[in-house]
Design a protein around this motif. Structure first.
Motif, PDB file in Angstrom:
ATOM      1  N   LEU A 103      20.904  60.883  73.669  1.00  0.00           N
ATOM      2  CA  LEU A 103      20.543  59.701  74.460  1.00  0.00           C
ATOM      3  C   LEU A 103      19.188  59.858  75.148  1.00  0.00           C
ATOM      4  O   LEU A 103      18.863  60.929  75.666  1.00  0.00           O
ATOM      5  N   TRP A 104      18.425  58.770  75.168  1.00  0.00           N
ATOM      6  CA  TRP A 104      17.204  58.720  75.974  1.00  0.00           C
ATOM      7  C   TRP A 104      17.576  58.126  77.325  1.00  0.00           C
ATOM      8  O   TRP A 104      18.091  57.014  77.404  1.00  0.00           O
ATOM      9  N   LEU A 105      17.325  58.879  78.406  1.00  0.00           N
ATOM     10  CA  LEU A 105      17.625  58.431  79.756  1.00  0.00           C
ATOM     11  C   LEU A 105      16.337  58.289  80.556  1.00  0.00           C
ATOM     12  O   LEU A 105      15.441  59.129  80.456  1.00  0.00           O
ATOM     13  N   SER A 106      16.279  57.247  81.372  1.00  0.00           N
ATOM     14  CA  SER A 106      15.095  57.026  82.208  1.00  0.00           C
ATOM     15  C   SER A 106      15.128  57.933  83.432  1.00  0.00           C
ATOM     16  O   SER A 106      16.158  58.019  84.121  1.00  0.00           O
ATOM     17  N   ILE A 107      14.006  58.600  83.678  1.00  0.00           N
ATOM     18  CA  ILE A 107      13.862  59.353  84.929  1.00  0.00           C
ATOM     19  C   ILE A 107      13.513  58.326  85.996  1.00  0.00           C
ATOM     20  O   ILE A 107      12.515  57.619  85.876  1.00  0.00           O
ATOM     21  N   VAL A 121      18.124  61.053  86.786  1.00  0.00           N
ATOM     22  CA  VAL A 121      18.278  59.972  85.813  1.00  0.00           C
ATOM     23  C   VAL A 121      19.330  58.983  86.310  1.00  0.00           C
ATOM     24  O   VAL A 121      19.842  58.187  85.548  1.00  0.00           O
ATOM     25  N   GLY A 122      19.617  59.037  87.585  1.00  0.00           N
ATOM     26  CA  GLY A 122      20.590  58.133  88.201  1.00  0.00           C
ATOM     27  C   GLY A 122      21.944  58.788  88.347  1.00  0.00           C
ATOM     28  O   GLY A 122      22.404  59.041  89.446  1.00  0.00           O
ATOM     29  N   ILE A 123      22.586  59.109  87.224  1.00  0.00           N
ATOM     30  CA  ILE A 123      23.934  59.685  87.276  1.00  0.00           C
ATOM     31  C   ILE A 123      23.920  61.204  87.368  1.00  0.00           C
ATOM     32  O   ILE A 123      24.927  61.821  87.667  1.00  0.00           O
ATOM     33  N   ALA A 124      22.783  61.811  87.083  1.00  0.00           N
ATOM     34  CA  ALA A 124      22.669  63.272  87.108  1.00  0.00           C
ATOM     35  C   ALA A 124      21.238  63.655  87.463  1.00  0.00           C
ATOM     36  O   ALA A 124      20.327  62.830  87.390  1.00  0.00           O
ATOM     37  N   SER A 125      21.079  64.922  87.845  1.00  0.00           N
ATOM     38  CA  SER A 125      19.732  65.402  88.155  1.00  0.00           C
ATOM     39  C   SER A 125      19.612  66.865  87.729  1.00  0.00           C
ATOM     40  O   SER A 125      20.611  67.537  87.504  1.00  0.00           O
ATOM     41  N   ALA A 126      18.376  67.311  87.624  1.00  0.00           N
ATOM     42  CA  ALA A 126      18.098  68.707  87.273  1.00  0.00           C
ATOM     43  C   ALA A 126      16.911  69.182  88.083  1.00  0.00           C
ATOM     44  O   ALA A 126      15.978  68.418  88.342  1.00  0.00           O
ATOM     45  N   ASN A 127      16.948  70.447  88.485  1.00  0.00           N
ATOM     46  CA  ASN A 127      15.883  71.046  89.282  1.00  0.00           C
ATOM     47  C   ASN A 127      15.045  71.984  88.429  1.00  0.00           C
ATOM     48  O   ASN A 127      15.579  72.707  87.581  1.00  0.00           O
ATOM     49  N   PHE A 128      13.723  71.988  88.694  1.00  0.00           N
ATOM     50  CA  PHE A 128      12.793  72.857  87.989  1.00  0.00           C
ATOM     51  C   PHE A 128      11.798  73.424  88.996  1.00  0.00           C
ATOM     52  O   PHE A 128      11.372  72.723  89.912  1.00  0.00           O
ATOM     53  N   PRO A 129      11.381  74.703  88.825  1.00  0.00           N
ATOM     54  CA  PRO A 129      10.401  75.294  89.742  1.00  0.00           C
ATOM     55  C   PRO A 129       9.047  74.579  89.657  1.00  0.00           C
ATOM     56  O   PRO A 129       8.626  74.161  88.576  1.00  0.00           O
TER      57      PRO A 129
END
Length: 153
Positions: A103-107, A121-129
């Motif tokens: 799936l393509w999800l909008s940030i 992306v609304g329903i989920a998130s991810a962290n990056f340094p």
């Protein structure tokens, strides 16, 4: 011709050049930095932008849709990216997508906290340094570019 007549045009040219430098519009990358974001949030090649400093509403322009892969993530930037910027926060984003599985999800939001960027992306998130965003990726090849790839872009 007297020395005062020759210096007058030189002084005028100097003052005009100072005026041009003083009124030069910062780049989109410099604007990101002024809101405490790293330049790597935008790919190389931004051709212009609009910013309402009172509301934070912005539009950034690329010559065309930009796709690349970074650390296993497929990303796509539309030719126009919009949103609202404030210190350490981008909201109401449109024009940036990430491929998750099939799936393509909008940030839709990016927050800067504790040395990390959190992408939502609304329903989920991810962290990056933050360190991963010190440089801007290039369309087509991300950070894995060589001279042959750049010549095609």
């Amino acid at each position: 011709m007297s020395s005062s007549t020759t210096t007058t045009p030189l002084l005028l040219l100097f003052l005009i050049s100072l005026s041009v430098v003083a009124t030069a519009k910062p780049t989109a990358y410099e604007v990101l930095e002024s809101y405490d974001f790293p330049v790597g949030l935008l790919p190389n090649g931004v051709t212009g932008y609009e910013l309402n400093p009172e509301t934070g509403e912005f539009k950034a322009y690329l010559p065309q849709t930009c796709k690349f892969t970074i650390e296993g993530y497929d990303l796509e930037y539309k030719s126009t990216i919009t949103g609202v910027i404030s210190k350490d926060r981008l909201t109401h984003l449109k024009g940036i997508s990430v491929k998750v599985l099939l799936l393509w999800l909008s940030i839709v939001e990016v927050d800067k906290k504790n040395g990390e960027l959190q992408f939502s992306v609304g329903i989920a998130s991810a962290n990056f340094p933050l360190e991963g965003f010190e440089e801007s990726p290039s369309c087509g090849c991300g950070f894995d570019c060589d001279d042959a790839n750049l010549a095609v872009l």
